[in-house]
Design an enzyme around this catalytic site. Structure first.
Site, short mmCIF file in Angstrom:
data_model
loop_
_atom_site.label_atom_id
_atom_site.label_comp_id
_atom_site.label_asym_id
_atom_site.label_seq_id
_atom_site.Cartn_x
_atom_site.Cartn_y
_atom_site.Cartn_z
N SER A 168 -15.26 -3.40 6.32
CA SER A 168 -15.66 -2.85 4.93
C SER A 168 -15.47 -3.79 3.94
O SER A 168 -15.97 -3.62 2.83
CB SER A 168 -14.67 -1.45 5.01
OG SER A 168 -13.35 -1.62 4.89
N GLY A 169 -14.35 -4.79 4.02
CA GLY A 169 -14.20 -5.68 2.82
C GLY A 169 -13.97 -5.22 1.46
O GLY A 169 -14.24 -5.89 0.58
N GLY A 170 -13.28 -3.99 1.38
CA GLY A 170 -12.90 -3.42 0.19
C GLY A 170 -14.19 -2.76 -0.60
O GLY A 170 -13.97 -1.99 -1.87
N GLU A 228 -13.24 -12.54 13.76
CA GLU A 228 -13.56 -11.97 12.42
C GLU A 228 -13.59 -13.14 11.33
O GLU A 228 -12.60 -13.38 10.78
CB GLU A 228 -12.28 -10.98 11.95
CG GLU A 228 -12.68 -10.32 10.46
CD GLU A 228 -11.30 -9.41 10.31
OE1 GLU A 228 -11.52 -8.86 9.23
OE2 GLU A 228 -10.65 -9.01 11.05
N LYS A 241 -16.77 -9.39 14.27
CA LYS A 241 -16.29 -8.77 12.98
C LYS A 241 -16.75 -9.32 11.90
O LYS A 241 -15.83 -9.84 11.13
CB LYS A 241 -14.93 -8.05 13.17
CG LYS A 241 -14.72 -7.28 12.05
CD LYS A 241 -13.04 -6.74 12.27
CE LYS A 241 -12.74 -5.80 10.86
NZ LYS A 241 -11.45 -5.32 11.28
N ARG A 267 -9.22 -0.16 5.21
CA ARG A 267 -9.25 0.51 4.16
C ARG A 267 -10.34 1.75 3.94
O ARG A 267 -9.79 2.82 3.51
CB ARG A 267 -9.25 -0.41 2.67
CG ARG A 267 -7.87 -0.93 2.75
CD ARG A 267 -8.17 -2.20 1.54
NE ARG A 267 -8.93 -3.26 1.93
CZ ARG A 267 -9.31 -4.21 1.12
NH1 ARG A 267 -9.12 -4.06 -0.15
NH2 ARG A 267 -10.03 -5.23 1.67
N ARG A 292 0.74 -1.14 0.03
CA ARG A 292 -0.08 0.02 -0.07
C ARG A 292 0.99 1.33 -0.04
O ARG A 292 0.42 2.14 -0.63
CB ARG A 292 -0.83 0.06 1.23
CG ARG A 292 -1.93 -1.15 1.05
CD ARG A 292 -3.01 -1.00 2.32
NE ARG A 292 -3.93 -2.16 2.17
CZ ARG A 292 -4.83 -2.85 2.95
NH1 ARG A 292 -4.92 -2.14 4.04
NH2 ARG A 292 -5.61 -3.47 2.64
#
Length: 342
Positions: free
Chosen positions: A262-264, A178, A220, A292, A34
């Site tokens: 949020s998972g992308g 999660e 989560k 993210r 990133r």
């Protein structure tokens, strides 16, 4: 206060009204990628500086109850010489730490993985507790398609998760659980709902068998959304209805709270979906534990430039305000665009 009541109190604090959890626990490899994508050299110091930018954002505690760190950051110090856990404590933010060692290929289940990291976990948790950790995180990764997630992958991951959670509570640390069903793929929202339901059912069966106190954990999960390559579009109300409906069928009411990943999803979409869920009745508070969707704008604004630290912090503060507004039922386009304060 008993150990059980301490865990319950910390878990309740993590999901307190108007606040969520910031996930800043990317592995070194993921964080390096990133940084490189943002034009920043992937060095130890840049990783530390970036996490310090996030952790020291002014007013962060108004919308963030806890921050999840990776082991590297957890052991580092901010520029004033304070350890990250101590620096966060002064700012009234709880410190969490990711304790798994990542998803590895699962034998006998092609294309599926099991999360590892149980070896030596009891000793590591004791050390983390001593150094200031209040909670921990373990992520399992499940995929949809061609009979997946399969029984073997669900059971292997659920068993590992339950052992992790029991060890956390033994150490006086709240476990974030999660089990992420990935957005990757061309599956429908209905397929995501079915996969999420069967996964969570297996996970909670293992947690209860392991004697994990459910009022001392935070779940989560992923939101129920169509696969990113499906071409299907779901409105926030549709996502909210499918997600809450799925969770109601399988998540025990005793769970302290639900903090969505949020998972992308694009940042604004994740906030809008979170806001829509607040209109639906649930036995547990619903909040966020975004990575993210919170930090990408900060990284893009900072880009490794010391003169842009404040810009990065403003970008993070804005996303936190948007999600806090979503939890309080006042999120709209004007808040998202920054035209009115949340």
């Amino acid at each position: 206060m008993t150990r059980s009541s301490e865990l319950s109190a910390v878990a309740a604090t993590l999901v307190a009204g108007g606040k969520g959890i910031l996930a800043a626990d990317e592995s070194i490899g993921t964080m390096n990628r990133r940084l490189e994508n943002a034009g920043v050299a992937p060095t130890v110091e840049h990783r530390r500086t970036y996490r310090e930018l996030l952790a020291t954002t002014p007013g962060l505690a108004d919308g963030v109850s806890g921050i999840i760190l990776c082991d590297e950051t957890f052991r580092q110090s901010t520029s004033d010489g304070e350890t990250f856990p101590r620096s966060l404590s002064v700012r009234r933010i709880l410190t969490g730490v990711k304790v798994d060692t990542g998803a590895k290929p699962l034998a006998g289940a092609p294309g599926e993985t099991v999360t590892e990291g149980l070896d030596g976990l009891r000793e590591r948790l004791a050390e983390y507790r001593e150094l200031g950790a209040a909670f921990a995180k373990w992520r399992a990764v499940l995929v949809i398609g061609d009979g997946k997630p399969g029984f073997r992958a669900r059971q292997a991951n659920a068993h590992a998760m339950a052992r992790y959670a029991a060890l956390c509570q033994e150490a006086g640390i709240v476990p974030i659980v999660e089990p992420e069903v990935l957005m990757a793929g061309d599956h429908s929202a209905a397929a995501c709902a079915a996969a999420t339901a069967v996964t969570l059912r297996d996970f909670f069966a293992e947690l209860e068998d392991a004697g994990v106190a459910l009022d001392g954990i935070v779940l989560k999960p992923n939101m129920v959304v169509p696969g990113e390559d499906s071409g299907e579009v779901a409105t926030p109300d549709q996502v909210a209805s499918a997600t809450v409906g799925t969770l109601r069928t399988v998540v025990p009411a005793k769970v302290a709270g639900v903090a969505f990943l949020s998972g992308g999803q694009p940042a604004a979409a994740a906030s809008a979906n979170l806001a829509a869920m607040q209109q639906l009745a649930t036995p547990w508070p619903l909040t966020f534990s975004f990575g993210r969707a919170l930090v990408d704008p900060a990284l893009a604004a900072w880009r490794g430039d010391p003169e842009q630290v404040a810009a990065g912090q403003r970008a993070l503060a804005h996303r936190v305000r948007c999600n806090s507004a979503a939890l309080q039922g006042v999120y709209d386009e004007a808040v998202e665009d920054g035209r009115v304060p949340a």
